[in-house]
Design an enzyme around this catalytic site. Sequence first.
Site, PDB file in Angstrom:
ATOM      1  N   THR A   1      32.286  54.450  21.821  1.00  0.00           N
ATOM      2  CA  THR A   1      33.142  53.887  21.032  1.00  0.00           C
ATOM      3  C   THR A   1      33.956  55.050  20.343  1.00  0.00           C
ATOM      4  O   THR A   1      35.196  55.081  20.486  1.00  0.00           O
ATOM      5  CB  THR A   1      32.460  52.980  19.941  1.00  0.00           C
ATOM      6  OG1 THR A   1      31.697  52.089  20.663  1.00  0.00           O
ATOM      7  CG2 THR A   1      33.603  52.118  19.203  1.00  0.00           C
ATOM      8  N   ALA A   2      33.504  55.598  19.694  1.00  0.00           N
ATOM      9  CA  ALA A   2      34.010  56.675  18.790  1.00  0.00           C
ATOM     10  C   ALA A   2      34.507  57.968  19.710  1.00  0.00           C
ATOM     11  O   ALA A   2      35.470  58.425  19.469  1.00  0.00           O
ATOM     12  CB  ALA A   2      33.091  57.237  17.670  1.00  0.00           C
TER      13      ALA A   2
ATOM     14  N   GLU B   1      29.969  62.159  28.918  1.00  0.00           N
ATOM     15  CA  GLU B   1      29.283  60.829  29.022  1.00  0.00           C
ATOM     16  C   GLU B   1      28.366  60.530  29.981  1.00  0.00           C
ATOM     17  O   GLU B   1      28.291  60.980  31.427  1.00  0.00           O
ATOM     18  CB  GLU B   1      30.615  59.716  29.339  1.00  0.00           C
ATOM     19  CG  GLU B   1      30.188  58.337  29.524  1.00  0.00           C
ATOM     20  CD  GLU B   1      28.953  57.823  28.549  1.00  0.00           C
ATOM     21  OE1 GLU B   1      29.382  58.186  27.245  1.00  0.00           O
ATOM     22  OE2 GLU B   1      28.097  57.011  28.764  1.00  0.00           O
ATOM     23  N   ALA B   2      27.151  59.873  29.485  1.00  0.00           N
ATOM     24  CA  ALA B   2      25.975  59.805  30.525  1.00  0.00           C
ATOM     25  C   ALA B   2      26.294  58.668  31.442  1.00  0.00           C
ATOM     26  O   ALA B   2      25.525  58.780  32.661  1.00  0.00           O
ATOM     27  CB  ALA B   2      24.913  59.570  29.618  1.00  0.00           C
TER      28      ALA B   2
ATOM     29  N   ASN C   1      29.781  45.114  24.253  1.00  0.00           N
ATOM     30  CA  ASN C   1      29.409  44.391  22.746  1.00  0.00           C
ATOM     31  C   ASN C   1      29.944  42.864  22.976  1.00  0.00           C
ATOM     32  O   ASN C   1      30.967  42.504  24.034  1.00  0.00           O
ATOM     33  CB  ASN C   1      29.704  44.899  21.721  1.00  0.00           C
ATOM     34  CG  ASN C   1      31.343  45.254  21.436  1.00  0.00           C
ATOM     35  OD1 ASN C   1      32.099  44.464  21.973  1.00  0.00           O
ATOM     36  ND2 ASN C   1      31.691  46.247  20.363  1.00  0.00           N
TER      37      ASN C   1
ATOM     38  N   HIS D   1      23.513  45.906  15.733  1.00  0.00           N
ATOM     39  CA  HIS D   1      24.331  46.994  14.923  1.00  0.00           C
ATOM     40  C   HIS D   1      23.553  48.221  14.152  1.00  0.00           C
ATOM     41  O   HIS D   1      23.387  48.134  12.990  1.00  0.00           O
ATOM     42  CB  HIS D   1      24.848  45.950  13.706  1.00  0.00           C
ATOM     43  CG  HIS D   1      25.685  45.021  14.455  1.00  0.00           C
ATOM     44  ND1 HIS D   1      25.906  43.701  13.309  1.00  0.00           N
ATOM     45  CD2 HIS D   1      26.228  44.862  15.395  1.00  0.00           C
ATOM     46  CE1 HIS D   1      26.682  43.002  13.939  1.00  0.00           C
ATOM     47  NE2 HIS D   1      27.009  43.359  15.403  1.00  0.00           N
TER      48      HIS D   1
ATOM     49  N   ALA E   1      28.354  55.538  14.670  1.00  0.00           N
ATOM     50  CA  ALA E   1      27.758  54.639  13.607  1.00  0.00           C
ATOM     51  C   ALA E   1      26.642  55.199  13.020  1.00  0.00           C
ATOM     52  O   ALA E   1      26.248  54.791  11.878  1.00  0.00           O
ATOM     53  CB  ALA E   1      27.340  53.287  14.401  1.00  0.00           C
TER      54      ALA E   1
ATOM     55  N   PRO F   1      30.196  45.949  13.196  1.00  0.00           N
ATOM     56  CA  PRO F   1      30.716  47.264  12.808  1.00  0.00           C
ATOM     57  C   PRO F   1      31.701  48.112  13.614  1.00  0.00           C
ATOM     58  O   PRO F   1      32.004  49.211  13.388  1.00  0.00           O
ATOM     59  CB  PRO F   1      29.413  47.927  12.669  1.00  0.00           C
ATOM     60  CG  PRO F   1      28.354  47.504  13.586  1.00  0.00           C
ATOM     61  CD  PRO F   1      28.994  46.036  13.811  1.00  0.00           C
ATOM     62  N   GLN F   2      32.018  47.411  14.755  1.00  0.00           N
ATOM     63  CA  GLN F   2      32.759  48.486  15.951  1.00  0.00           C
ATOM     64  C   GLN F   2      34.068  48.755  15.376  1.00  0.00           C
ATOM     65  O   GLN F   2      34.587  49.872  15.502  1.00  0.00           O
ATOM     66  CB  GLN F   2      33.090  47.798  17.409  1.00  0.00           C
ATOM     67  CG  GLN F   2      33.867  46.411  17.120  1.00  0.00           C
ATOM     68  CD  GLN F   2      34.204  46.092  18.434  1.00  0.00           C
ATOM     69  OE1 GLN F   2      34.287  46.733  19.287  1.00  0.00           O
ATOM     70  NE2 GLN F   2      34.516  44.675  18.729  1.00  0.00           N
TER      71      GLN F   2
HETATM   72  C1  LIG Z   1      25.241  43.816  23.158  1.00  0.00           C
HETATM   73  C2  LIG Z   1      26.091  44.452  21.827  1.00  0.00           C
HETATM   74  C3  LIG Z   1      26.863  43.612  21.358  1.00  0.00           C
HETATM   75  C4  LIG Z   1      27.689  43.836  20.047  1.00  0.00           C
HETATM   76  N1  LIG Z   1      28.381  43.112  19.139  1.00  0.00           N
HETATM   77  C5  LIG Z   1      29.369  43.564  18.518  1.00  0.00           C
HETATM   78  C6  LIG Z   1      30.580  42.744  18.086  1.00  0.00           C
HETATM   79  O1  LIG Z   1      30.688  41.586  18.628  1.00  0.00           O
HETATM   80  N2  LIG Z   1      31.228  43.268  17.222  1.00  0.00           N
HETATM   81  C7  LIG Z   1      31.067  44.642  16.664  1.00  0.00           C
HETATM   82  O2  LIG Z   1      31.686  44.991  15.790  1.00  0.00           O
HETATM   83  N3  LIG Z   1      30.099  45.112  16.922  1.00  0.00           N
HETATM   84  C8  LIG Z   1      29.175  44.873  17.936  1.00  0.00           C
HETATM   85  N4  LIG Z   1      28.138  45.676  18.564  1.00  0.00           N
HETATM   86  C9  LIG Z   1      27.946  47.092  17.825  1.00  0.00           C
HETATM   87  C10 LIG Z   1      29.070  48.007  18.163  1.00  0.00           C
HETATM   88  O3  LIG Z   1      29.367  47.994  19.680  1.00  0.00           O
HETATM   89  C11 LIG Z   1      28.408  49.326  17.986  1.00  0.00           C
HETATM   90  O4  LIG Z   1      28.163  49.597  16.489  1.00  0.00           O
HETATM   91  C12 LIG Z   1      29.438  50.287  18.337  1.00  0.00           C
HETATM   92  O5  LIG Z   1      30.084  50.275  19.287  1.00  0.00           O
HETATM   93  C13 LIG Z   1      28.741  51.789  18.188  1.00  0.00           C
HETATM   94  O6  LIG Z   1      29.877  52.863  18.435  1.00  0.00           O
HETATM   95  P1  LIG Z   1      28.949  54.339  18.518  1.00  0.00           P
HETATM   96  O7  LIG Z   1      30.199  55.299  19.051  1.00  0.00           O
HETATM   97  O8  LIG Z   1      28.249  54.475  17.206  1.00  0.00           O
HETATM   98  O9  LIG Z   1      28.121  54.305  19.829  1.00  0.00           O
HETATM   99  P2  LIG Z   1      28.229  54.011  21.367  1.00  0.00           P
HETATM  100  O10 LIG Z   1      29.489  53.140  21.578  1.00  0.00           O
HETATM  101  O11 LIG Z   1      27.064  53.250  21.942  1.00  0.00           O
HETATM  102  O12 LIG Z   1      28.447  55.382  22.034  1.00  0.00           O
HETATM  103  C14 LIG Z   1      27.653  56.206  22.478  1.00  0.00           C
HETATM  104  C15 LIG Z   1      27.792  56.712  23.660  1.00  0.00           C
HETATM  105  O13 LIG Z   1      27.075  58.023  23.840  1.00  0.00           O
HETATM  106  C16 LIG Z   1      26.492  57.889  25.276  1.00  0.00           C
HETATM  107  N5  LIG Z   1      25.412  58.689  25.464  1.00  0.00           N
HETATM  108  C17 LIG Z   1      24.295  58.571  24.877  1.00  0.00           C
HETATM  109  N6  LIG Z   1      23.353  59.525  24.889  1.00  0.00           N
HETATM  110  C18 LIG Z   1      24.004  60.221  25.774  1.00  0.00           C
HETATM  111  C19 LIG Z   1      23.737  61.649  26.027  1.00  0.00           C
HETATM  112  N7  LIG Z   1      22.473  62.148  25.697  1.00  0.00           N
HETATM  113  N8  LIG Z   1      24.675  62.481  26.849  1.00  0.00           N
HETATM  114  C20 LIG Z   1      25.654  61.709  27.186  1.00  0.00           C
HETATM  115  N9  LIG Z   1      25.997  60.688  26.786  1.00  0.00           N
HETATM  116  C21 LIG Z   1      25.189  60.020  25.749  1.00  0.00           C
HETATM  117  C22 LIG Z   1      26.256  56.383  25.752  1.00  0.00           C
HETATM  118  O14 LIG Z   1      26.342  56.269  26.995  1.00  0.00           O
HETATM  119  C23 LIG Z   1      27.765  55.914  24.862  1.00  0.00           C
HETATM  120  O15 LIG Z   1      28.969  55.894  25.866  1.00  0.00           O
HETATM  121  C24 LIG Z   1      27.440  45.068  19.582  1.00  0.00           C
HETATM  122  C25 LIG Z   1      26.658  46.241  20.284  1.00  0.00           C
HETATM  123  C26 LIG Z   1      25.873  45.750  21.278  1.00  0.00           C
HETATM  124  C27 LIG Z   1      25.089  46.729  22.330  1.00  0.00           C
END
Ligand SMILES: Cc1cc2nc3c(=O)[nH]c(=O)nc-3n(C[C@H](O)[C@H](O)[C@H](O)COP(=O)(O)OP(=O)(O)OC[C@H]3O[C@@H](n4cnc5c(N)ncnc54)[C@H](O)[C@@H]3O)c2cc1C
Length: 646
Positions: free
Chosen positions: A71-72, A92-93, A149, A577, A610, A621-622
């Site tokens: 996401t970020a 990206e993994a 999500n 979340h 996050a 939180p997205q």
């Molecule tokens: C099923 C589900 C439903 C949800 N519903 C909602 C909703 O309706 N509305 C809302 O606001 N939020 C929702 N959320 C929460 C929201 O999606 C997350 O809070 C947000 O997307 C997190 O963003 P992030 O960048 O922190 O992490 P992520 O988007 O999870 O990104 C992390 C990235 O790092 C990659 N990665 C991890 N480890 C490694 C590694 N070692 N090497 C390379 N790449 C790696 C992952 O593959 C991923 O692409 C939901 C989440 C899920 C799982």
Amino acid sequence: MPLSSFLPGFSSAPPRYAGVSEPSLFASLAHAADPDAHKGTSSVPEALSAREGGGAAGVRQFDFVICGGGTAGCVLASRLTEDPDVSVLLVEAGESDQRQLFSRVPAGWGNLFETPADWNFSTVPQPELSNRSLFQPRGKMLGGSSAMNAQIYQHCSREDYDAWEASGATGWGWSGLQPYFAKAEGFTPHPAHKIDESMRGKEGVWKTGYPTTSPVVDAWVKSGPAAGVPHNPDLNIETNPNGITRFQATVDSKGQRSSTSAAYLPPSVYSRPNLSILTSTRCTKLLLAPSPGASDPATQRCVGVELQQSPDGGKTYVARAKQDVIVSLGAFGTPQLLLCSGVGSKAKLDAAGVEQKVELEGVGEGLKDHVLAGVFFRAKNGTSFEFLKSQVRTIPSLVRWLVFGTGPLRSNLAEGGAFLRSDTIAHDGSVSSSSEGTKGIVDFPINASGKTSSDLEIVCAPVWYLNHALTPAPVPSADSFTMASTLIKPFSTGTVGIRSGSAWDEPVIDPRYLSDKRDQKVLLSGFHLMRRLAQTAPLADLLTGVDLPAGGMEGFLAATDTELLQHARDTAETIYHPFCSARIGAREKGGVVDPSLRVYGTSNVRLCDASVFPDAVSGHPQAAVVAVAEKFADMLRAERMARVAA
Ligand SMILES: Cc1cc2nc3c(=O)[nH]c(=O)nc-3n(C[C@H](O)[C@H](O)[C@H](O)COP(=O)(O)OP(=O)(O)OC[C@H]3O[C@@H](n4cnc5c(N)ncnc54)[C@H](O)[C@@H]3O)c2cc1C
């Protein structure tokens, strides 16, 4: 005769969840027309040195290496490469999210669970939840969890961010973040839903709008005011984050999910010569060495990010950044990589056999997550979307979605939410406008971010949603409806740890759900309100019974708090979340990054996802993750301009 017999590539495997059961046929159609399916490459550029034998000489360096295209990560990669003089490697993994049909169909997200596009984590056994080990899905593809999500789009309360700032996260209050919510958003209005559009972003790349809602959720929203929860047509205005609503979602005008990969990395961006996207590649370690010239000799610099494509036997590569390494692996992955790299408390690292590089107590501490416990209703025929779990009955909806982008498959399933303060709910489920004089189970100061914010959400879905819908409904042909009490400002705090120094091992996730007894009471107050909602028309006219907890509607209405709590212990789950596991804050108070998102004790490791949230936001939180990433990209741009000018 099974459908698979006459539709080539269409499996007869039983569907687990809404949407078609197997992607093959329609995925082929979608991919044939979609060049984005091949976004990124898993071929490691020759410019990345193999670790063994590969010296630094002649090795290409990027200005920024971004670990995690989630996401970020996608927001950052896109924004940073707007400057043609800045080079970025995004690692990206997983694969491209555009290869996943179930990511693109708004109702299809549950079908991604337990597939290669899901990290498929689980927690350690949770003592307060009948010692169950709980499923924790996370998106493993470009776009990360924004590609998996439920697409709910919510700013949450301005007081959430003002509390962040008050806790020491200078610059991360509402006034600092609001411009970035607006910058990111491309809102599509709907003629049937009148809101004050002047409060919303119009020109942004991240598309938001109205998904489809089912008759049972329409009725649920209408029942809110009669049950004491005022209707709020738009939670995303800064004046009022509370009330009952049908959710807006990150669904574009064609009825497709707008993940951050789809929004921020379209062909015009991912083909930029200054952006390299490496997929199917895992960041396994930050290689840290003393930082030359740092005032504190203990300061470490990340001289390379170790990359691998398989846990054993494969090559190890190193990506190098001239400027910063940005870790965006999410609330579980980010603390895990820091710990695997020797950044964390001595005790944790010693237990995992990892050599310590930076003493940093807060890594993996302070984890918060939103947990929910549901009631599972039977509804009148034709009022829910339970039929989407049958592949045959889904076909007309699939055709409609493919041709027009409308209909039940445009539902994000988590269609409605009510946000309120748990101390305004009385034992009989009635809701007062203030806690003053309310006789309810919540008889202590709640954990809301401020006087106008909520600590409780009732979320609902027009499907049977027990165990993430992985457990089938008792009568699959019947219409189901789920309502769930959800802690959005929990008192309980957990941890993320590691088993070993290998990033191929699962992190140790312990949210310690309901470990603070006050959370149990807040959850129960939601059950009291759900009883009232279930008895209020027009929803009451559509509900025909309760399948769980056992005992039917009468049993649910008469259940004691002890019985309801036991039901919650046996069935509660994450609403996905997790955050706050590598927080912005003072080092001595458990902070992992300073307000410039730099990891303490390092000169060039930055975090953005996050995990850096100083505290829980009171909603989904997205949008907050995206706003944080937008703001951070601007901060990095300003830093660069200052460097160039100097
Ligand atoms: C099923 C589900 C439903 C949800 N519903 C909602 C909703 O309706 N509305 C809302 O606001 N939020 C929702 N959320 C929460 C929201 O999606 C997350 O809070 C947000 O997307 C997190 O963003 P992030 O960048 O922190 O992490 P992520 O988007 O999870 O990104 C992390 C990235 O790092 C990659 N990665 C991890 N480890 C490694 C590694 N070692 N090497 C390379 N790449 C790696 C992952 O593959 C991923 O692409 C939901 C989440 C899920 C799982």
